[in-house]
Design a protein around this motif. Sequence first.
Motif, PDB file in Angstrom:
ATOM      1  N   TYR A 294      -8.736  15.835   6.400  1.00  0.00           N
ATOM      2  CA  TYR A 294      -8.012  17.016   6.856  1.00  0.00           C
ATOM      3  C   TYR A 294      -7.070  16.623   7.982  1.00  0.00           C
ATOM      4  N   CYS A 295      -5.949  17.304   8.085  1.00  0.00           N
ATOM      5  CA  CYS A 295      -4.973  17.051   9.133  1.00  0.00           C
ATOM      6  C   CYS A 295      -5.524  17.550  10.471  1.00  0.00           C
ATOM      7  N   SER A 296      -5.482  16.712  11.483  1.00  0.00           N
ATOM      8  CA  SER A 296      -5.972  17.118  12.800  1.00  0.00           C
ATOM      9  C   SER A 296      -4.990  18.041  13.512  1.00  0.00           C
ATOM     10  N   ARG A 297      -3.768  18.179  12.990  1.00  0.00           N
ATOM     11  CA  ARG A 297      -2.780  19.038  13.630  1.00  0.00           C
ATOM     12  C   ARG A 297      -2.857  20.475  13.112  1.00  0.00           C
ATOM     13  N   CYS A 298      -2.887  20.629  11.784  1.00  0.00           N
ATOM     14  CA  CYS A 298      -2.827  21.994  11.218  1.00  0.00           C
ATOM     15  C   CYS A 298      -4.035  22.360  10.377  1.00  0.00           C
ATOM     16  N   GLY A 299      -4.917  21.410  10.097  1.00  0.00           N
ATOM     17  CA  GLY A 299      -6.129  21.714   9.353  1.00  0.00           C
ATOM     18  C   GLY A 299      -6.001  21.656   7.837  1.00  0.00           C
TER      19      GLY A 299
ATOM     20  N   ALA B 188       0.832  -1.207   0.000  1.00  0.00           N
ATOM     21  CA  ALA B 188       0.000   0.000   0.000  1.00  0.00           C
ATOM     22  C   ALA B 188       0.868   1.258   0.000  1.00  0.00           C
ATOM     23  N   CYS B 189       0.425   2.276  -0.727  1.00  0.00           N
ATOM     24  CA  CYS B 189       1.089   3.574  -0.742  1.00  0.00           C
ATOM     25  C   CYS B 189       0.390   4.460   0.279  1.00  0.00           C
ATOM     26  N   LEU B 190       1.150   5.078   1.157  1.00  0.00           N
ATOM     27  CA  LEU B 190       0.579   5.909   2.213  1.00  0.00           C
ATOM     28  C   LEU B 190       0.783   7.393   1.965  1.00  0.00           C
ATOM     29  N   LEU B 191       1.195   7.770   0.757  1.00  0.00           N
ATOM     30  CA  LEU B 191       1.455   9.184   0.489  1.00  0.00           C
ATOM     31  C   LEU B 191       0.217  10.049   0.673  1.00  0.00           C
ATOM     32  N   ASN B 192      -0.967   9.485   0.497  1.00  0.00           N
ATOM     33  CA  ASN B 192      -2.176  10.281   0.678  1.00  0.00           C
ATOM     34  C   ASN B 192      -2.456  10.590   2.147  1.00  0.00           C
ATOM     35  N   ARG B 193      -1.675  10.020   3.050  1.00  0.00           N
ATOM     36  CA  ARG B 193      -1.834  10.313   4.475  1.00  0.00           C
ATOM     37  C   ARG B 193      -0.815  11.339   4.972  1.00  0.00           C
ATOM     38  N   ILE B 194       0.122  11.779   4.106  1.00  0.00           N
ATOM     39  CA  ILE B 194       1.131  12.761   4.519  1.00  0.00           C
ATOM     40  C   ILE B 194       0.566  14.159   4.310  1.00  0.00           C
ATOM     41  N   CYS B 195       0.501  14.938   5.394  1.00  0.00           N
ATOM     42  CA  CYS B 195      -0.076  16.280   5.345  1.00  0.00           C
ATOM     43  C   CYS B 195       0.861  17.237   4.609  1.00  0.00           C
TER      44      CYS B 195
ATOM     45  N   LEU C 241       3.498  15.561   8.384  1.00  0.00           N
ATOM     46  CA  LEU C 241       3.318  14.418   9.261  1.00  0.00           C
ATOM     47  C   LEU C 241       2.188  13.546   8.731  1.00  0.00           C
ATOM     48  N   PRO C 242       2.231  12.253   9.033  1.00  0.00           N
ATOM     49  CA  PRO C 242       1.132  11.398   8.576  1.00  0.00           C
ATOM     50  C   PRO C 242      -0.140  11.691   9.361  1.00  0.00           C
ATOM     51  N   ALA C 243      -1.268  11.561   8.701  1.00  0.00           N
ATOM     52  CA  ALA C 243      -2.559  11.750   9.367  1.00  0.00           C
ATOM     53  C   ALA C 243      -2.694  10.710  10.464  1.00  0.00           C
ATOM     54  N   GLU C 244      -3.275  11.124  11.577  1.00  0.00           N
ATOM     55  CA  GLU C 244      -3.448  10.207  12.691  1.00  0.00           C
ATOM     56  C   GLU C 244      -4.586   9.227  12.442  1.00  0.00           C
TER      57      GLU C 244
END
Length: 161
Positions: free
Chosen positions: A151-156, A130-137, A142-145
């Motif tokens: 949307y990123c829970s850290r920066c929006g 699996a490619c996880l690039l779609n989870r990198i904000c 940082l990767p999405a939690e």
Amino acid sequence: MAVPPAGVLAGIADLLHDLPADRGGALWRLSDEGRQLDANIIRMLPAARVAGHVEPDLDVLLCVLSGSGRLETDTGGRQELAAGCVAWLPRGVRRALFADEDGLVYVTVHCRRPGLAIRSAAVAQGGEAACLLNRICPGCDLPAEEIGARYCSRCGSRLPS
């Protein structure tokens, strides 16, 4: 490798000019090839928050450009933020950010993360790993939690599709 030209990269007034009032997240990022640093300008909307998290690998320097809010860390407690404040966020320290009613615009600077390496991975039967690039904000690198987050829970910032 050619050295990128030195000089002014962005103007805060230009970035904020004509920006919709409801647009938060990454406004700008350092993207020149060959750089040793990563830097982002982030806008938190009024009353927004970046959930508590730990950056395990990188120290981060945060400089408030406009607005106000607070920083909470497990080692420094609660500290007020206002334009002109500079904070050091050592790796391994849990931190959270909160914007006041006027929002918060800040720049973060840290060593550039090494690129995602292509390694041999166990190939699942019938397909590739699996490619996880779609989870990198794109805002905070940082990767999405949460799996499936938009949307990123850290920066929006909106996560890649």
